[in-house]
Design an enzyme around this catalytic site. Structure first.
Site, PDB file in Angstrom:
ATOM      1  N   SER A  95      11.655  26.311  -3.613  1.00 14.84           N
ATOM      2  CA  SER A  95      10.654  26.354  -2.405  1.00 14.84           C
ATOM      3  C   SER A  95       9.465  26.925  -2.680  1.00 14.84           C
ATOM      4  O   SER A  95       9.319  27.794  -3.656  1.00 14.84           O
ATOM      5  CB  SER A  95      11.501  27.380  -1.555  1.00 14.84           C
ATOM      6  OG  SER A  95      11.165  27.464  -0.267  1.00 14.84           O
ATOM      7  N   LYS A 127      19.343  25.130  -0.061  1.00 16.86           N
ATOM      8  CA  LYS A 127      17.683  24.737   0.311  1.00 16.86           C
ATOM      9  C   LYS A 127      17.763  23.950   1.429  1.00 16.86           C
ATOM     10  O   LYS A 127      16.985  24.131   2.339  1.00 16.86           O
ATOM     11  CB  LYS A 127      17.446  24.024  -1.018  1.00 16.86           C
ATOM     12  CG  LYS A 127      16.005  23.344  -0.803  1.00 16.86           C
ATOM     13  CD  LYS A 127      14.820  24.601  -0.723  1.00 16.86           C
ATOM     14  CE  LYS A 127      13.378  23.817  -1.021  1.00 16.86           C
ATOM     15  NZ  LYS A 127      12.903  22.823  -0.294  1.00 16.86           N
ATOM     16  N   HIS A 184      17.851  26.436   4.287  1.00 18.03           N
ATOM     17  CA  HIS A 184      16.681  26.993   4.263  1.00 18.03           C
ATOM     18  C   HIS A 184      15.642  26.280   5.084  1.00 18.03           C
ATOM     19  O   HIS A 184      14.942  26.798   5.861  1.00 18.03           O
ATOM     20  CB  HIS A 184      16.165  27.213   2.956  1.00 18.03           C
ATOM     21  CG  HIS A 184      14.811  27.849   2.743  1.00 18.03           C
ATOM     22  ND1 HIS A 184      13.705  26.670   2.861  1.00 18.03           N
ATOM     23  CD2 HIS A 184      14.156  28.800   2.624  1.00 18.03           C
ATOM     24  CE1 HIS A 184      12.668  27.167   2.734  1.00 18.03           C
ATOM     25  NE2 HIS A 184      12.618  28.462   2.562  1.00 18.03           N
ATOM     26  N   ASN A 185      15.566  24.963   4.635  1.00 14.56           N
ATOM     27  CA  ASN A 185      14.502  24.272   5.395  1.00 14.56           C
ATOM     28  C   ASN A 185      14.831  24.170   7.154  1.00 14.56           C
ATOM     29  O   ASN A 185      13.862  24.089   7.679  1.00 14.56           O
ATOM     30  CB  ASN A 185      14.561  22.672   4.600  1.00 14.56           C
ATOM     31  CG  ASN A 185      13.716  22.769   3.516  1.00 14.56           C
ATOM     32  OD1 ASN A 185      13.868  23.864   2.746  1.00 14.56           O
ATOM     33  ND2 ASN A 185      13.330  21.760   3.001  1.00 14.56           N
ATOM     34  N   GLU A 188      13.571  27.114   8.622  1.00 16.51           N
ATOM     35  CA  GLU A 188      12.183  27.037   8.736  1.00 16.51           C
ATOM     36  C   GLU A 188      11.917  26.294   9.844  1.00 16.51           C
ATOM     37  O   GLU A 188      10.891  26.780  10.748  1.00 16.51           O
ATOM     38  CB  GLU A 188      11.632  26.462   7.579  1.00 16.51           C
ATOM     39  CG  GLU A 188      10.328  26.104   7.181  1.00 16.51           C
ATOM     40  CD  GLU A 188       9.987  25.286   6.071  1.00 16.51           C
ATOM     41  OE1 GLU A 188      10.540  25.841   5.016  1.00 16.51           O
ATOM     42  OE2 GLU A 188       9.279  24.219   6.156  1.00 16.51           O
TER      43      GLU A 188
HETATM   44  P1  NBP Z   1       6.614  12.743  -5.700  1.00 19.46           P
HETATM   45  O1  NBP Z   1       7.849  12.960  -4.650  1.00 19.46           O
HETATM   46  O2  NBP Z   1       5.292  12.083  -5.153  1.00 19.46           O
HETATM   47  O3  NBP Z   1       7.063  11.823  -6.732  1.00 19.46           O
HETATM   48  C1  NBP Z   1       6.161  11.498  -8.152  1.00 19.46           C
HETATM   49  C2  NBP Z   1       6.853  11.452  -9.291  1.00 19.46           C
HETATM   50  O4  NBP Z   1       8.102  10.635  -9.313  1.00 19.46           O
HETATM   51  C3  NBP Z   1       5.811  10.819 -10.379  1.00 19.46           C
HETATM   52  O5  NBP Z   1       6.066  11.695 -11.666  1.00 19.46           O
HETATM   53  C4  NBP Z   1       6.309   9.432 -10.685  1.00 19.46           C
HETATM   54  O6  NBP Z   1       5.982   8.943 -11.916  1.00 19.46           O
HETATM   55  C5  NBP Z   1       7.737   9.679 -10.502  1.00 19.46           C
HETATM   56  N1  NBP Z   1       8.743   8.359 -10.514  1.00 19.46           N
HETATM   57  C6  NBP Z   1       8.660   7.644  -9.281  1.00 19.46           C
HETATM   58 BR1  NBP Z   1       7.946   7.952  -7.750  1.00 19.46          BR
HETATM   59  N2  NBP Z   1       9.846   6.735  -9.496  1.00 19.46           N
HETATM   60  C7  NBP Z   1       9.988   7.053 -10.778  1.00 19.46           C
HETATM   61  C8  NBP Z   1      10.944   6.047 -11.586  1.00 19.46           C
HETATM   62  N3  NBP Z   1      11.687   4.916 -11.086  1.00 19.46           N
HETATM   63  N4  NBP Z   1      11.088   6.610 -12.823  1.00 19.46           N
HETATM   64  C9  NBP Z   1      10.436   7.503 -13.444  1.00 19.46           C
HETATM   65  N5  NBP Z   1       9.570   8.310 -12.576  1.00 19.46           N
HETATM   66  C10 NBP Z   1       9.564   8.037 -11.265  1.00 19.46           C
HETATM   67  O7  NBP Z   1       6.267  13.988  -6.572  1.00 19.46           O
HETATM   68  P2  NBP Z   1       5.991  15.601  -6.071  1.00 19.46           P
HETATM   69  O8  NBP Z   1       5.421  15.472  -4.761  1.00 19.46           O
HETATM   70  O9  NBP Z   1       5.650  16.378  -7.015  1.00 19.46           O
HETATM   71  O10 NBP Z   1       7.578  15.821  -5.472  1.00 19.46           O
HETATM   72  C11 NBP Z   1       8.634  15.982  -6.831  1.00 19.46           C
HETATM   73  C12 NBP Z   1       9.761  16.374  -6.236  1.00 19.46           C
HETATM   74  O11 NBP Z   1       9.745  17.667  -5.689  1.00 19.46           O
HETATM   75  C13 NBP Z   1      10.253  15.598  -5.013  1.00 19.46           C
HETATM   76  O12 NBP Z   1      11.735  15.481  -4.990  1.00 19.46           O
HETATM   77  C14 NBP Z   1      10.045  16.208  -3.527  1.00 19.46           C
HETATM   78  O13 NBP Z   1      10.520  15.925  -2.522  1.00 19.46           O
HETATM   79  C15 NBP Z   1      10.330  17.540  -4.141  1.00 19.46           C
HETATM   80  N6  NBP Z   1       9.125  18.529  -3.510  1.00 19.46           N
HETATM   81  C16 NBP Z   1       9.366  19.682  -3.212  1.00 19.46           C
HETATM   82  C17 NBP Z   1       8.505  20.399  -2.479  1.00 19.46           C
HETATM   83  C18 NBP Z   1       8.767  21.972  -2.126  1.00 19.46           C
HETATM   84  O14 NBP Z   1       8.216  22.579  -1.571  1.00 19.46           O
HETATM   85  N7  NBP Z   1       9.921  22.516  -2.665  1.00 19.46           N
HETATM   86  C19 NBP Z   1       7.065  20.148  -2.284  1.00 19.46           C
HETATM   87  C20 NBP Z   1       6.975  19.007  -2.286  1.00 19.46           C
HETATM   88  C21 NBP Z   1       7.829  18.007  -3.013  1.00 19.46           C
HETATM   89  P3  NBP Z   1       4.803   7.831 -11.840  1.00 19.46           P
HETATM   90  O15 NBP Z   1       3.637   9.136 -12.117  1.00 19.46           O
HETATM   91  O16 NBP Z   1       4.894   6.964 -13.144  1.00 19.46           O
HETATM   92  O17 NBP Z   1       4.685   7.299 -10.714  1.00 19.46           O
END
Ligand code: NBP
Length: 485
Positions: A128, A182, A185-186, A189
Site C-alpha cells: 500500500s 489489503k 484496507h482498500n 479507504e
Molecule cells: P501495471 O499494472 O501497469 O503493469 C505493467 C507491468 O506489467 C509491466 O512491467 C509490463 O511489462 C508487465 N506485464 C504485463 Br502488463 N503483461 C505481462 C506479461 N504477460 N508478462 C510479463 N510482464 C507483463 O504496473 P504498475 O502500475 O506498476 O502496477 C504493478 C502492480 O502493482 C499491479 O498489480 C497493480 O495493481 C499494483 N499497484 C499497486 C498500487 C498500490 O498502491 N499498491 C498502485 C499501483 C499499482 P512490459 O513493460 O513488458 O509491458
C-alpha cells in the site's frame, strides 16, 4: 549468484520497489518483459544501489542467491499467471515467489496451492502507498507460509515505512491472508473517503461555506482525533484553485466532474463481505455512492424531468447553524469508528473462514504508515485489540464506546438535518443505523422470520423455549416443533 532479491515487472510500482530494495543495501536483480524498462532504471537510478540487470528470465533467476526471492510486480490477473508459469520451471525447491500486485485473494489462494505442490513458496502480499510509498516506504501485508516469512520478512521490513520505530510490515497469515487484508484496507479507504465527502457536502450546502473556508475546517480537524492523511489531503484539494473559463480562479473541486470512479477493490470487498455475511455497510454504501455518482445519464434524465421533488439544500441559520461544524465532526468520527469496526469484523470473518489466525491489532499497527488510511486513530485500534484481542466489536472498546457515545447526539442531529435538507448521507446514516441495530435489544427481524415461515415454511426459533418451530399457516394455525427432540 549474488542478488538478495529480484523484481520482475518494472513499471512504476516495480521500479520504485526495486530502487527501495537497492537503497536499503540489498543487491537487487532486475528483469522486465520489455528490456527498455531495465535499461532506463539502470541509466537513471543505477547509482542508487547495487543492481543486477538481466536481459532474460533465465539469467535473472540465475543471478539470485538461494532461496531465491522474486517479487512479481506486473499487471494483476492474467499477466501474473503468465509470469508465474514462465518462472516456475526455472526455480528450485524452497524458492519464494512474491506477488506484490493487487491480486484477488482467491487467485492468491489458488496460486499458493499450485506452487506449494511444486515445493515452492508463494507469498501474496498487499503493498500500500502507491508509487510514492513503493519508493520511500510502503505498508506491506505479506501472506504465505510462516517459513517463507523467515527468509523474506527482514528484507520486506527493511523497505517498509516505520512508525515509532516499528516497521509497517508483518506476517499476516497463510495463503490469501495478505491480499485479503489489503482488500479490506482498500474497502475501508472507500468508506473513509465517502464519509469525508459527506461531511464536506453537509457543511458546503448546509452552512454555505466556501471550499477555502472548509479547507480551514479540515485543517483544524486534522489537529484532533481525526488526524489522518485523508483529512490532510482533503484540505489541500479544497484549497486548490485553477483558472475557470474566464481566467479567474475557481475552486478545483467545483471544476471536477462529480462522477467518482473505481478500480474494483472496493467492489471485491463488498462481494466478499456478502459471501461471508458480514455487514460492512460503510464500505458497501461508499461503493454504491460512487456508482450512483457515476450514473451520469440517469442523473441527467432525472434532473431534466424535474419530477422527483424534495428540498434542494438551503442554508441553516440561527440556532440550527450553531455548533453544526462540531456536530458534523462528531458524526464523521462516530461513522468512521463504525466503518473501521465493520472492516475489522470482516478481517476476523475471513480469518475464521480460511483459518488464517490474523492478529487484528497487528494489522492496525502496519496501517499506521505508508497507507492511504494512515491515521492517529489506528493507534487507538491497536490499543483496543492489545487490551482484548477477542473484542466482539471495536465499538465495545472502552475508548471507542465512550467516543461514539459522546458523539451520538450530534450524529443524530446531523443525519436528521441532512434528511431534512435533502442532502444524501448514505455513509453517516447507515453507520448510525448499524450502531442502533447493534444496540437494540429487539429487532424487526422477528417479523421477517414470521414472514419467511408463512410463505416458505422456513421455521423460526422462540425466545421462550429451545427448538425450531413452524406454524401451520394454511392448516389449523397450530404450531409444530420441527427439530428432533
Ligand atoms: P501495471 O499494472 O501497469 O503493469 C505493467 C507491468 O506489467 C509491466 O512491467 C509490463 O511489462 C508487465 N506485464 C504485463 Br502488463 N503483461 C505481462 C506479461 N504477460 N508478462 C510479463 N510482464 C507483463 O504496473 P504498475 O502500475 O506498476 O502496477 C504493478 C502492480 O502493482 C499491479 O498489480 C497493480 O495493481 C499494483 N499497484 C499497486 C498500487 C498500490 O498502491 N499498491 C498502485 C499501483 C499499482 P512490459 O513493460 O513488458 O509491458
Amino acid at each position: 549468484p549474488r542478488a538478495d532479491i529480484g523484481v520482475t515487472g518494472l513499471a512504476v510500482m516495480g521500479r520504485n520497489l526495486a530502487r527501495n530494495f537497492a537503497r536499503n543495501g540489498h543487491v537487487t536483480a532486475l528483469y522486465n518483459r520489455t528490456q527498455s524498462r531495465v535499461d532506463e532504471l539502470i541509466e537513471q537510478f543505477g547509482d542508487e544501489g547495487d543492481f543486477v540487470p538481466s536481459t532474460d528470465l533465465k539469467s535473472f533467476v540465475a543471478s539470485l542467491k538461494r532461496p531465491r526471492r522474486i517479487m512479481i510486480m506486473v499487471k494483476a490477473g492474467k499477466a501474473t499467471d503468465a509470469v508465474i508459469d514462465e518462472l516456475v520451471p526455472l526455480l528450485e525447491e524452497g524458492d519464494i515467489v512474491i506477488d506484490g500486485g493487487n491480486a484477488h485473494f482467491d487467485d492468491t489462494r489458488r496460486r499458493e496451492q499450485a506452487l506449494k505442490a511444486k515445493g515452492l513458496h508463494f507469498v501474496g502480499t498487499g503493498v500500500s502507498g502507491g508509487e510514492e510509498g513503493a519508493l520511500n516506504g510502503p505498508s506491506i501485508m505479506p501472506g504465505g507460509s510462516k517459513e517463507s516469512y523467515e527468509a523474506l520478512g527482514p528484507i520486506l521490513e527493511s523497505i517498509a515505512v516505520a512508525v515509532d520505530g516499528t516497521p509497517c510490515c508483518t506476517y499476516v497469515g497463510p495463503d490469501g491472508a495478505g491480499h485479503f487484508v489489503k482488500m479490506v484496507h482498500n474497502g475501508i479507504e472507500y468508506a473513509d473517503m465517502q464519509l469525508i465527502a459527506e461531511a464536506y457536502e453537509l457543511l458546503r450546502q448546509g452552512l454555505g461555506k466556501t471550499p477555502a473556508e472548509l479547507a480551514d475546517v479540515f485543517r483544524t480537524w486534522n489537529e484532533g482525533d481525526l488526524e489522518s492523511f485523508l483529512i490532510e489531503i482533503t484540505a489541500r484539494v479544497l484549497d486548490k484553485t485553477h483558472p475557470g473559463a474566464d481566467g479567474s480562479p475557481v475552486p478545483l473541486v467545483d471544476l471536477i466532474v462529480d462522477a467518482a470512479e473505481q478500480k474494483g477493490t472496493g467492489r471485491w470487498t463488498v462481494q466478499t463481505a456478502l459471501e461471508l455475511g458480514v455487514p460492512t455497510t460503510g464500505i458497501a454504501e461508499a461503493v454504491f455512492a460512487r456508482s450512483l455518482s457515476g450514473s451520469v445519464d440517469q442523473r441527467k434524465a432525472v434532473q431534466a424531468a424535474g419530477t422527483l421533488v424534495g428540498p434542494t439544500g438551503g442554508s441553516l441559520a440561527g440556532a440550527e447553524a450553531e455548533g453544526f461544524v462540531d456536530a458534523v465532526r462528531d458524526a464523521l468520527y462516530a461513522s468512521k469508528v463504525v466503518a473501521y469496526a465493520q472492516g475489522f469484523d470482516m478481517i476476523q470473518a475471513g480469518s475464521d473462514q480460511y483459518g488464517w489466525d490474523v492478529d487484528k491489532g497487528a494489522m492496525a499497527t502496519i496501517w499506521r504508515g505508508g497507507c492511504i488510511i494512515r491515521a492517529q486513530f489506528l493507534n487507538r485500534i491497536k490499543e483496543a485489540y492489545d487490551k482484548d484481542a477477542h473484542l466482539a466489536s471495536l465499538l465495545l472498546d472502552e475508548y471507542f464506546a465512550a467516543a461514539v457515545g459522546n458523539a451520538q447526539d450530534s450524529w443524530r442531529r446531523v443525519v436528521a438535518t441532512a434528511v431534512r435538507l435533502g442532502i444524501p448521507v448514505p455513509g453517516f446514516s447507515s453507520a448510525l443505523s448499524y450502531y442502533d441495530g447493534l444496540r437494540r435489544e429487539r429487532l424487526g427481524a422477528a417479523l421477517v422470520q414470521g414472514q419467511r415461515d408463512l410463505f416458505g415454511a422456513h421455521t423460526y426459533g422462540r425466545v421462550d423455549k429451545p427448538g425450531t418451530f413452524h406454524t401451520l399457516w394454511s392448516g389449523d394455525g397450530s404450531e409444530e416443533r420441527q427439530d428432533a427432540h
